[in-house]
Design an enzyme around this catalytic site. Sequence first.
Site, PDB file in Angstrom:
ATOM      1  CE  LYS A 129      -4.609   3.307   1.009  1.00 34.85           C
ATOM      2  NZ  LYS A 129      -5.824   3.376   0.158  1.00 34.85           N
ATOM      3  CG  PHE A 167       6.447   4.276   0.897  1.00 29.00           C
ATOM      4  CD1 PHE A 167       5.616   3.390   1.548  1.00 29.00           C
ATOM      5  CD2 PHE A 167       6.419   5.612   1.276  1.00 29.00           C
ATOM      6  CE1 PHE A 167       4.780   3.810   2.555  1.00 29.00           C
ATOM      7  CE2 PHE A 167       5.582   6.032   2.288  1.00 29.00           C
ATOM      8  CZ  PHE A 167       4.758   5.136   2.927  1.00 29.00           C
ATOM      9  N   GLY A 168       4.411   2.676  -1.168  1.00 28.33           N
ATOM     10  CA  GLY A 168       3.497   1.565  -0.974  1.00 28.33           C
ATOM     11  C   GLY A 168       2.530   1.857   0.150  1.00 28.33           C
ATOM     12  CE  LYS A 194       9.219   2.081   4.063  1.00 25.35           C
ATOM     13  NZ  LYS A 194      10.055   3.294   3.971  1.00 25.35           N
ATOM     14  CG  ASP A 242      12.400  12.000   0.185  1.00 25.96           C
ATOM     15  OD1 ASP A 242      12.083  13.132  -0.252  1.00 25.96           O
ATOM     16  OD2 ASP A 242      11.645  11.025   0.150  1.00 25.96           O
TER      17      ASP A 242
END
EC number: 2.7.11.1
Length: 913
Positions: free
Chosen positions: A575, A578-579, A595, A704
């Site tokens: 988790k 992003f989801g 994802k 990122d």
Amino acid sequence: MGAHSVFLILFSVIAIAIVVHGQGQAGFISIDCGSPPNINYVDTDTGISYTWDAPFINAGVNLNVSEEYGYPKNPVLPFPLADVRSFPQGNRNCYTLTPSDGKGNLYLIRASFMYGNYDGKNALPEFDLYVNVNFWTSVKLRNASENVIKEILSFAESDTIYVCLVNKGKGTPFISALELRPMNSSIYGTEFGRNVSLVLYQRWDTGYLNGTGRYQKDTYDRIWSPYSPVSWNTTMTTGYIDIFQSGYRPPDEVIKTAASPKSDDEPLELSWTSSDPDTRFYAYLYFAELENLKRNESREIKIFWNGSPVSGAFNPSPEYSMTVSNSRAFTGKDHWISVQKTAESTRPPILNAIEIFSAQSLDEFYTRIDDVQAIESIKSTYKVNKIWTGDPCSPRLFPWEGIGCSYNTSSYQIKSLNLSSSGLHGPIAFAFRNLSLLESLDLSNNNLKGIVPEFLADLKYLKSLNLKGNNLTGFIPRSLRKRATANGLALSVDEQNICHSRSCRDGNRIMVPIVVSTLVIILIAALAIICIMRRESKIMYSGAYSGPLLPSGKRRFTYSEVSSITNNFNKVIGKGGFGIVYLGSLEDGTEIAVKMINDSSFGKSKGSSSSSSSSQVSKEFQVEAELLLTVHHRNLASFVGYCDDGRSMALIYEYMANGNLQDYLSSENAEDLSWEKRLHIAIDSAQGLEYLHHGCRPPIVHRDVKTANILLNDNLEAKIADFGLSKVFPEDDLSHVVTAVMGTPGYVDPEYYNTFKLNEKSDVYSFGIVLLELITGKRSIMKTDDGEKMNVVHYVEPFLKMGDIDGVVDPRLHGDFSSNSAWKFVEVAMSCVRDRGTNRPNTNQIVSDLKQCLAAELAREPKSNHEKKEVVKEKYTKTKSTVQNYSSNEYNSSSGSVSLSFGDYSTFGPMAR
């Protein structure tokens, strides 16, 4: 048979007959300079194992001392003095020493010189010695048979120590032997801490009876000379004296003898004169009581220098040795040390031994680290046949041949590079671009091939560029032409090979029709293939949305297919913002990770509003999907396909059994994550990042990079994932683009955050944080005991300043790692998080440095289980953890909390200045 042949035969017989007993010589480097190739032997006088010197230097010539001074005419000649390495070429020639204990430690370095008329000239030379960039001493010889020995105590400022011989125009430098011995880093203290080196002036055994005190009697292999004036008596004992109570560890044969005055009321006095009154001297006096004093007897001593007290009154111990030294340097021309008994003492003063050193300041600066890395890369790439050893610019009187430097700042910079007629082959290397302050570059008259690279235009200070006399072809890049036209750059090229845009156009008239015709044929064939594939795609996905065609091996999934392969989204494996990530399985049984993207996905940019989040999600999903279709590397997460049917969005990857690195480091599995495995993970991740920066055209900045975005397969091979925030740069320009700040708190580059300027060095900063997490086992942001938030960089800072690498390393490693490897790793990590992006290494250099860390780790002997337990026990006793692992998911960043600024750690730990 010649004398040299006789000696060589005897030399070889002894080398073969004696079993090399290196045990007890841990960390010793003993080099017989000028010895025959591949010769390793044990000196029968000292028991010390010596090796040949070619692995430590690639300059100079090997010669033997003349028959007059060699074996057999001199049957007691020590083996290392029978030959020399001479340096008739170059102003500065350096030996490269890599001590096993690495940087931050104290070492004794000893160089020996016996001329022995090796060159047949009967002319005694005079030359200088340097350690790294700082002056050590001058070498002067009184006769051809004299063995001149020079010693220095110096703290290693990096993992490599350079010992350099400098020609000052008074004869050819030479050397007979070079030795390095690890010392206890807590001894030989001065008021200047580790910012000076100590050059040996005298080391006297004042109660000398016999012996030299060398190894194996002296664990540090110091050479003790006799000193016993006629006005002194000598006393001795056969009893036990503990020499290990003090880190100085004087050998038994030295500490068990002592000098005393012939008259009980007289002092023991030593004196010397200095030619330079500003020289700073430090004396270290050794004492141990050798007599069995009666109840009514006492020995109480005070030490004076030039009439001023050096110490308070003390009683030498009969049980252990003690060392007394001056806390303030002795300066002046005349020096007089007096060891006196006090009025209460019934016995005369004694002195077992004394060492006197002069302090040598470390005044010279080093060359800027980026310049060093660049020029070393150039040297390696082209196998430059020049005497390039030691620091490129320093000492300032002896820079490398062909290099001009600027000496106006605290780190020297390479301003000009002349490699004309240097036998360079191949294309112009990218490393030239990293000499960012270069003003003049001459590569003329070599065998360079290929195009004139556009990155040369990135050298914004470049005023002169000479590329004549090579085999370069193609266009001059527009940016270079523009600078040359504006009279800002003197550009010299071969007009017959390298063309400007107008001349090339005329020369290529014949080729244009051929190229155009070929392209038309290819285009027609491609259109035919696309039509066929579209028709097949419509049959396969009848009724499904027909979007962009995916490359071979990639699929576009419908939502119902995604639901099916995840067993109706049955098993959650991750988790995040992003989801949710679900485990799935394709028809052939291949496990995949799905994802599912939700509406609050991805990090918001600095200053973004919630109203734009939906479009931002769609945009970032599109960015990631498109990138995943184009990038292919074994250290990037493999892309299977995606879903975008208007209702739901999903990205489908290969399944990585061990999840992400952040979770793995926080789990019980990390107990089995050895230092070697961590290094492999670091290298894998760095290679993935290197591919994005330098292997993709155009380049890609991830934006990122974090441990949560580094995935591990069942073999713990690391792959970078999550490209939703990635930025594609125009053409091959990685200088910077101005863009909204995105990323994860704790990893965001402060320079990017404050300036909005994104470039590859922003990823490098984030990767530096990842490296620190790998070595410490901590999160990027953690909580202290008092609840304050702390970045991992701030966590390691105090340990580095103390030179405590054990305090930095994750205790779950149980001390089972190479300190040399760990120091290098931390050095790489801290170079990545420097304040200014221009001072950070690029990913090519990071990969290279991390591989060096791995090599150092693989070369060491593993610790036993008992040693591991002792290391952990000691570590937890010294430093209880004041920082707890803290989940960055709990941390909600404000703008100030990611605007972090850290100092420049090009030098850190005990050598930080």
